[in-house]
Design a protein around this motif. Structure first.
Motif, PDB file in Angstrom:
ATOM      1  N   GLU A  20       0.840  -1.202   0.000  1.00 34.56           N
ATOM      2  CA  GLU A  20       0.000   0.000   0.000  1.00 34.56           C
ATOM      3  C   GLU A  20       0.869   1.243   0.000  1.00 34.56           C
ATOM      4  O   GLU A  20       0.564   2.232  -0.624  1.00 34.56           O
ATOM      5  CB  GLU A  20      -0.939   0.018   1.211  1.00 34.56           C
ATOM      6  CG  GLU A  20      -2.038  -1.011   1.140  1.00 34.56           C
ATOM      7  CD  GLU A  20      -2.957  -0.955   2.349  1.00 34.56           C
ATOM      8  OE1 GLU A  20      -2.652  -0.247   3.331  1.00 34.56           O
ATOM      9  OE2 GLU A  20      -3.981  -1.640   2.314  1.00 34.56           O
ATOM     10  N   VAL A  21       1.962   1.199   0.757  1.00 33.48           N
ATOM     11  CA  VAL A  21       2.905   2.303   0.863  1.00 33.48           C
ATOM     12  C   VAL A  21       4.283   1.782   0.483  1.00 33.48           C
ATOM     13  O   VAL A  21       4.697   0.728   0.959  1.00 33.48           O
ATOM     14  CB  VAL A  21       2.953   2.863   2.306  1.00 33.48           C
ATOM     15  CG1 VAL A  21       4.013   3.933   2.431  1.00 33.48           C
ATOM     16  CG2 VAL A  21       1.596   3.399   2.723  1.00 33.48           C
ATOM     17  N   THR A  22       4.972   2.518  -0.392  1.00 33.15           N
ATOM     18  CA  THR A  22       6.348   2.180  -0.750  1.00 33.15           C
ATOM     19  C   THR A  22       7.254   3.295  -0.262  1.00 33.15           C
ATOM     20  O   THR A  22       6.983   4.468  -0.508  1.00 33.15           O
ATOM     21  CB  THR A  22       6.496   2.020  -2.282  1.00 33.15           C
ATOM     22  OG1 THR A  22       5.639   0.965  -2.714  1.00 33.15           O
ATOM     23  CG2 THR A  22       7.928   1.689  -2.663  1.00 33.15           C
ATOM     24  N   LEU A  23       8.312   2.923   0.442  1.00 39.74           N
ATOM     25  CA  LEU A  23       9.255   3.893   0.971  1.00 39.74           C
ATOM     26  C   LEU A  23      10.612   3.680   0.329  1.00 39.74           C
ATOM     27  O   LEU A  23      11.084   2.553   0.229  1.00 39.74           O
ATOM     28  CB  LEU A  23       9.395   3.740   2.489  1.00 39.74           C
ATOM     29  CG  LEU A  23       8.104   3.884   3.281  1.00 39.74           C
ATOM     30  CD1 LEU A  23       8.341   3.528   4.725  1.00 39.74           C
ATOM     31  CD2 LEU A  23       7.574   5.291   3.155  1.00 39.74           C
ATOM     32  N   ASP A  24      11.214   4.780  -0.111  1.00 39.87           N
ATOM     33  CA  ASP A  24      12.549   4.748  -0.697  1.00 39.87           C
ATOM     34  C   ASP A  24      13.458   5.641   0.117  1.00 39.87           C
ATOM     35  O   ASP A  24      13.065   6.741   0.510  1.00 39.87           O
ATOM     36  CB  ASP A  24      12.533   5.274  -2.139  1.00 39.87           C
ATOM     37  CG  ASP A  24      12.177   4.209  -3.145  1.00 39.87           C
ATOM     38  OD1 ASP A  24      12.701   3.088  -3.047  1.00 39.87           O
ATOM     39  OD2 ASP A  24      11.372   4.504  -4.049  1.00 39.87           O
TER      40      ASP A  24
ATOM     41  N   VAL B 114      -8.792   7.860   4.417  1.00 37.21           N
ATOM     42  CA  VAL B 114      -8.771   9.312   4.310  1.00 37.21           C
ATOM     43  C   VAL B 114      -8.797   9.666   2.830  1.00 37.21           C
ATOM     44  O   VAL B 114      -7.975   9.184   2.060  1.00 37.21           O
ATOM     45  CB  VAL B 114      -7.516   9.910   4.986  1.00 37.21           C
ATOM     46  CG1 VAL B 114      -7.400  11.402   4.710  1.00 37.21           C
ATOM     47  CG2 VAL B 114      -7.538   9.640   6.481  1.00 37.21           C
ATOM     48  N   ARG B 115      -9.764  10.486   2.458  1.00 37.33           N
ATOM     49  CA  ARG B 115      -9.846  10.939   1.070  1.00 37.33           C
ATOM     50  C   ARG B 115      -8.938  12.156   0.910  1.00 37.33           C
ATOM     51  O   ARG B 115      -9.043  13.127   1.657  1.00 37.33           O
ATOM     52  CB  ARG B 115     -11.277  11.319   0.715  1.00 37.33           C
ATOM     53  CG  ARG B 115     -11.396  11.847  -0.703  1.00 37.33           C
ATOM     54  CD  ARG B 115     -12.794  12.295  -1.003  1.00 37.33           C
ATOM     55  NE  ARG B 115     -12.812  13.034  -2.248  1.00 37.33           N
ATOM     56  CZ  ARG B 115     -13.870  13.137  -3.007  1.00 37.33           C
ATOM     57  NH1 ARG B 115     -14.992  12.564  -2.656  1.00 37.33           N
ATOM     58  NH2 ARG B 115     -13.816  13.834  -4.113  1.00 37.33           N
TER      59      ARG B 115
ATOM     60  N   LYS C 290      -6.575   3.917   6.334  1.00 30.57           N
ATOM     61  CA  LYS C 290      -6.234   4.489   7.636  1.00 30.57           C
ATOM     62  C   LYS C 290      -4.892   3.955   8.146  1.00 30.57           C
ATOM     63  O   LYS C 290      -4.095   4.709   8.707  1.00 30.57           O
ATOM     64  CB  LYS C 290      -7.357   4.165   8.635  1.00 30.57           C
ATOM     65  CG  LYS C 290      -7.202   4.824   9.983  1.00 30.57           C
ATOM     66  CD  LYS C 290      -8.419   4.518  10.863  1.00 30.57           C
ATOM     67  CE  LYS C 290      -8.330   5.234  12.189  1.00 30.57           C
ATOM     68  NZ  LYS C 290      -9.547   5.046  12.990  1.00 30.57           N
ATOM     69  N   ASP C 291      -4.618   2.667   7.949  1.00 29.28           N
ATOM     70  CA  ASP C 291      -3.346   2.091   8.393  1.00 29.28           C
ATOM     71  C   ASP C 291      -2.172   2.740   7.668  1.00 29.28           C
ATOM     72  O   ASP C 291      -1.122   2.986   8.258  1.00 29.28           O
ATOM     73  CB  ASP C 291      -3.316   0.577   8.156  1.00 29.28           C
ATOM     74  CG  ASP C 291      -4.338  -0.165   8.991  1.00 29.28           C
ATOM     75  OD1 ASP C 291      -4.854   0.415   9.976  1.00 29.28           O
ATOM     76  OD2 ASP C 291      -4.626  -1.336   8.669  1.00 29.28           O
ATOM     77  N   SER C 292      -2.342   3.011   6.381  1.00 28.38           N
ATOM     78  CA  SER C 292      -1.273   3.648   5.609  1.00 28.38           C
ATOM     79  C   SER C 292      -1.045   5.081   6.070  1.00 28.38           C
ATOM     80  O   SER C 292       0.094   5.561   6.105  1.00 28.38           O
ATOM     81  CB  SER C 292      -1.602   3.618   4.117  1.00 28.38           C
ATOM     82  OG  SER C 292      -1.668   2.291   3.662  1.00 28.38           O
ATOM     83  N   VAL C 293      -2.116   5.767   6.430  1.00 26.16           N
ATOM     84  CA  VAL C 293      -1.986   7.134   6.954  1.00 26.16           C
ATOM     85  C   VAL C 293      -1.167   7.116   8.241  1.00 26.16           C
ATOM     86  O   VAL C 293      -0.296   7.958   8.452  1.00 26.16           O
ATOM     87  CB  VAL C 293      -3.368   7.782   7.179  1.00 26.16           C
ATOM     88  CG1 VAL C 293      -3.248   9.090   7.961  1.00 26.16           C
ATOM     89  CG2 VAL C 293      -4.066   8.026   5.855  1.00 26.16           C
TER      90      VAL C 293
END
Length: 188
Positions: free
Chosen positions: A21-25, A126-127, A165-168
């Motif tokens: 869902e979220v990619t971090l570099d 969250v929109r 919400k978890d990604s936020v």
């Protein structure tokens, strides 16, 4: 995934992690000898990094392992086939904008109003809306509603995305340097 991808890009070491869902570099200035990439367990890698002294670190790949050297510490981590790692997100985003970390973190405070029940995805995220040059963040669970507008004049075009919400929560935990500029890219 349960792994972190380490790869060389020019004179930098690029570390990439994702939960799909979220990619971090993270790019780290390095002295690169040989180009390459390797996939290691994120848990083992984090434990190793936390236990090492705050000094220069040397990395070298050996058959099936990553050798890590720092002062008198020498650690070997088992590697995984790097083709098991998900592909990179797109190089160019349909819409992107830049603002200060503190502004984005402030905007994400609306997440308290998002539902915890994931059976209704529209209410459990969250929109984020780009419109008229502004970024608007909205969350609601059917009983409460939270709206925050941030970053006037930061965006071009229009776009709406729903961020779980978890990604936020993950993003909020990473926004620790208030005056740091953050680039947000949106692709759906």
């Amino acid at each position: 995934t349960q792994n972190v991808l380490l790869r060389t890009e020019g004179d930098k070491l690029r570390l990439t992690g994702t939960n799909l869902e979220v990619t971090l570099d993270l790019w780290v200035d390095s002295q690169v000898g040989d180009k390459g990439q390797v996939l290691v367990s994120h848990k083992q890698f984090l434990d190793m990094v936390e236990s090492m002294p705050k000094e220069a670190v040397g990395l070298e790949t050996e058959k099936g392992s990553l050798g890590v050297h720092c002062q008198r510490s020498h650690i070997k981590l088992r590697t995984v086939d790097s083709t098991e790692f998900p592909p990179d997100p797109p190089e160019s985003w349909g819409n992107s904008f830049s603002l200060l970390s503190k502004e984005l973190k402030s905007g994400f405070e609306v997440a308290f109003a998002a539902a915890s029940d994931k059976s209704r995805p529209v209410l459990s995220g969250v929109r984020l809306e780009l419109k008229g040059g502004a970024v608007t963040l909205v969350a609601a669970d059917g009983f409460q509603l939270a709206i925050r507008e941030i970053g006037q004049g930061v965006s071009q075009g229009e776009k709406n995305v729903l961020i779980p919400k978890d990604s936020v929560a993950v993003l909020q935990s990473l926004l620790t340097i208030p005056e740091e500029s953050v680039v947000v890219g949106l692709d759906t």
